[in-house]
Design an enzyme around this catalytic site. Structure first.
Site, PDB file in Angstrom:
ATOM      1  N   GLU A   1       0.840  -1.206   0.000  1.00 46.09           N
ATOM      2  CA  GLU A   1       0.000   0.000   0.000  1.00 46.09           C
ATOM      3  C   GLU A   1       0.868   1.246   0.000  1.00 46.09           C
ATOM      4  O   GLU A   1       1.763   1.402   0.805  1.00 46.09           O
ATOM      5  CB  GLU A   1      -0.942  -0.021   1.227  1.00 46.09           C
ATOM      6  CG  GLU A   1      -1.694   1.258   1.492  1.00 46.09           C
ATOM      7  CD  GLU A   1      -2.521   1.798   0.320  1.00 46.09           C
ATOM      8  OE1 GLU A   1      -3.349   1.056  -0.220  1.00 46.09           O
ATOM      9  OE2 GLU A   1      -2.322   2.979  -0.052  1.00 46.09           O
TER      10      GLU A   1
ATOM     11  N   ARG B   1     -26.341  10.461 -11.959  1.00 47.86           N
ATOM     12  CA  ARG B   1     -25.266  11.343 -11.512  1.00 47.86           C
ATOM     13  C   ARG B   1     -24.720  12.193 -12.665  1.00 47.86           C
ATOM     14  O   ARG B   1     -24.417  13.359 -12.490  1.00 47.86           O
ATOM     15  CB  ARG B   1     -24.143  10.500 -10.919  1.00 47.86           C
ATOM     16  CG  ARG B   1     -24.570   9.870  -9.627  1.00 47.86           C
ATOM     17  CD  ARG B   1     -23.534   8.950  -9.072  1.00 47.86           C
ATOM     18  NE  ARG B   1     -23.763   8.796  -7.643  1.00 47.86           N
ATOM     19  CZ  ARG B   1     -22.933   8.201  -6.814  1.00 47.86           C
ATOM     20  NH1 ARG B   1     -21.806   7.682  -7.269  1.00 47.86           N
ATOM     21  NH2 ARG B   1     -23.198   8.118  -5.540  1.00 47.86           N
TER      22      ARG B   1
ATOM     23  N   HIS C   1     -15.425   8.898  -9.757  1.00 46.08           N
ATOM     24  CA  HIS C   1     -15.163   7.478 -10.044  1.00 46.08           C
ATOM     25  C   HIS C   1     -14.779   7.358 -11.507  1.00 46.08           C
ATOM     26  O   HIS C   1     -15.371   7.989 -12.372  1.00 46.08           O
ATOM     27  CB  HIS C   1     -16.436   6.670  -9.768  1.00 46.08           C
ATOM     28  CG  HIS C   1     -16.234   5.185  -9.743  1.00 46.08           C
ATOM     29  ND1 HIS C   1     -16.160   4.466  -8.580  1.00 46.08           N
ATOM     30  CD2 HIS C   1     -16.087   4.288 -10.746  1.00 46.08           C
ATOM     31  CE1 HIS C   1     -15.979   3.181  -8.861  1.00 46.08           C
ATOM     32  NE2 HIS C   1     -15.937   3.050 -10.164  1.00 46.08           N
TER      33      HIS C   1
END
Ligand code: ADP
Length: 635
Positions: free
Chosen positions: A197, A451, A571
């Site tokens: 990570e 959206r 996104h």
């Protein structure tokens, strides 16, 4: 299970570095204690850089300042004549988001005796507030502006860590929602796992999300009451993406959604009763975790990591290149925090779960050219994403021949904080009870719609800004918290929301023509339950209205509230092509052996427009499939 990790680490831990390391260990901090020392490098060893003598001098004592991060907080700093000896933060920042910064940042500032240390990624508001509070206290302690400026140049220096090689059964790249679902699933299958990570904690964008997860428990009382079904969810997802999603992948997502919720529950995650409609979700089928934002997922995953052997979290380490041997992906080469090389090798498979590219402006601009959907996606448009979401996995996979699909499908939300792009500061609690109003005081779009349509509508408004407007029905108790743990009182006090007893007064605060706002609300109220046009489709095609027993459910019960919002990149639906087994597909249509991908790094599931509440479903469903697939893969 045996610990299979091979590694070489040698580290000179200086006293100050150790302080910082201990302080930085919050619930999203380190991995398993027994999984060797790779679980520890949350903060690298440090040394201080001396401030030139004479410029830094304090009046000894303890000083306090009140500042606002996500919430109001009190910063208390104790100084001697030459040193910052203690920093205490009294706060209510969200666990796993702002809260870790309240620990690590004071420790870093003390360790460095400087303010040039890095803020915590994903906790910008909190970090900025802490810096402001400390500066305020130091000024009270007599430090000059020149002294503050000097402190701003003093940062931690890091001792270079040695190169290392890790081996596990499964390597997961990215500790967001999809990566952690994959890691836990692989571990449940009896595999050792290394999770690489980039950031100093798990969570990615997932922890910043509102936490809503769409899933239909077919045949349940709730689903029946809402006239909902798996088929309805499938159709809305597929059609909501204009039919561009791969039907097989959409089915995989939707059909496995509820079992994903059950799996999370089996790990101890708690959800509130009932379901709601998340903005852009089209239907009441979102499950809301008990914990705020996405923190519930990571409390759950962290608890799993802590209570099981075999998952090693390797933080502050950025994956750079996938390692391919004889056509099979066998691992990844990474850069550690201090520029050292970390190689992670998998005896089974590798899972790519690095998220999308919402914070990579170059990629946003490049791929927006495909559909030219948005007027611009340059640096003027903020993002809800955390800073590390820069498309790394997409770039890495493309470099080894992965096929990228639907890269032009980029989702924006009309709900960004004008300063940060974050969804925090949002005053709505349900789609059904609020309207969007432009700077002229007029509505402009169906606020219950898709959206992309809402955001395109917003792009066409003056200054690309709007207000969310609602009445007190949203706050029957007055202290309800939004997904970010913020109450309306917090937001009003911080100047992030406006409150007035009448619509006329609200219009004045909003600086919009009062007669327009009043007329807009009156018109809207006519379509609401109890209005004279009830049941008719309103001027903007809106069908979602509050459905309670009140005489008129419109916006008519003061005080009234408004908060300004802007478009924000949310996104990226395009990405690496996968099949229903989460195997990555190359440009010739063949499976790339050893490589699995899940979450926002993948493309072709959500089509042109991802439904609100489907992203978390994606992380859980495909994260589990990828974790299982990588566990089963053999070379
Ligand atoms: P998803 O919803 O698909 O799980 P998230 O945004 O929640 O995506 O998580 C993606 C995670 O991947 C983040 O924690 C991010 O820091 C991490 N990440 C991104 N790029 C890299 C990289 N090159 N190496 C390691 N981790 C990365």
């Amino acid at each position: 299970m045996k610990n299979k990790f091979l590694q070489k680490t040698s580290r000179k831990v200086l006293a100050l570095g150790l302080v910082a390391m201990l302080a930085a260990t919050s619930f999203v901090g380190c991995g398993k204690k027994d999984a060797a020392t790779t679980s520890e490098p949350t903060v690298a060893p440090t040394e201080t850089v001396e401030a030139p003598s004479g410029e830094i001098a304090y009046t000894p004592g303890t000083y306090s300042a009140t500042v606002t991060g996500m919430h109001e907080m009190t910063v208390t700093v104790t100084v001697s004549e030459t040193e910052i000896t203690d920093i205490k933060i009294d706060h209510q920042e969200t666990a796993g988001v702002g809260e870790p910064a309240t620990k690590s940042l004071p420790a870093d500032i003390i360790a460095a005796q400087g303010l040039g240390v890095d803020g915590v990624s994903g906790a910008t508001l909190t970090s900025t507030a802490i810096f402001d509070g400390v500066k305020d206290c130091l000024k009270q302690a007599g430090l000059s502006d020149a002294g503050i400026e000097k402190l701003m140049t003093i940062k931690l220096t890091e001792a270079v860590e040695e190169d290392q090689e890790l081996t596990a059964d499964v390597v997961v790249i990215g500790a967001g929602g999809a990566g952690m679902a994959a890691a836990v699933t692989a571990n449940q299958a009896g595999k050792t796992v290394v999770v690489i990570e980039k950031a100093s904690k798990m969570g990615g964008n997932t922890i910043l999300s509102g936490g809503a997860l769409n899933a239909v428990d077919e045949g349940s009382e709730t689903a029946i009451a809402n006239k909902d079904s798996v088929e309805n969810h499938y159709n809305q997802t597929f059609n909501g993406g204009d039919g561009e999603g791969d039907p097989v992948l959409v089915h995989t997502l939707i059909d496995n959604a509820w079992s994903g919720v059950e799996w999370l529950k089996s790990l101890g995650m708690e959800f509130k009763d009932g379901v709601f409609t998340v903005t852009g979700g089209m239907w009441p089928r979102a499950h809301k975790p008990v914990e705020p934002e996405g923190t519930g997922f990571f409390k759950t995953y962290q608890a799993y990591v802590d209570s099981h052997e075999g998952i090693t979290m390797v933080y502050n380490t950025t994956a750079k290149d996938l390692i391919v041997e004889n056509g099979v992906v066998v691992g990844v080469t990474c850069e550690g925090k201090t520029g050292n090389t970390v190689i992670a090798k998998a005896t089974n498979g590798v899972v790519l779960a690095t998220g999308g590219f919402g914070r990579n402006i170059e990629m946003r601009v490049k791929y927006n050219e495909i559909n030219k959907k948005w007027p611009t996606l340059d640096e003027t448009i903020p993002s809800t994403n955390t800073s590390g979401i820069t498309g790394d996995g997409i770039i890495m996979a493309e470099a080894i021949g992965a096929n990228l699909v639907q890269m032009g499908n980029i989702q924006l939300l009309p709900l960004g904080d004008p300063n940060t792009g974050s969804l925090s500061g949002n005053i709505e609690h349900a789609v059904e009870s609020r309207i969007f109003v432009n700077l002229e005081g007029n509505r402009f779009v169906n606020e219950g719609g898709r959206r992309d349509e809402m955001t395109l509508g917003l792009f066409a408004q003056p200054e690309t800004k709007m207000y969310i407007v609602m009445d007190s029905d949203t706050y029957p108790e007055g202290n309800e918290l939004n997904n970010f743990g913020e109450s309306i009182a917090d937001l009003v006090a911080a100047g992030r929301a406006l409150k007035a007893d009448t619509l006329e007064e609200l219009a004045t605060l909003m600086n919009v023509p009062a007669e327009n706002l009043v007329a807009t609300v009156e018109d809207y109220n006519r379509y609401c339950k109890g209005g004279d046009l009830e049941g008719q489709t309103d001027s903007f095609g809106r069908t979602l209205f509050t459905d309670t027993d009140e005489i008129n459910n419109g916006i008519n019960n003061g005080p009234f509230y408004a908060a300004v919002r802007v478009p924000t990149v949310h996104h990226t639906m395009g990405g690496v092509q996968i099949n229903e087994k989460a195997q990555v597909i190359d440009t010739n249509g063949n499976v790339i052996p050893g490589l699995f991908a899940a979450g926002e790094v993948t493309g072709g599931i959500h089509g042109t427009n991802r439904l609100g509440g489907n992203a978390l479903t994606d992380t859980v469903v495909f994260g589990r499939i990828a974790g299982a697939g990588a566990s089963e893969f053999t070379k």
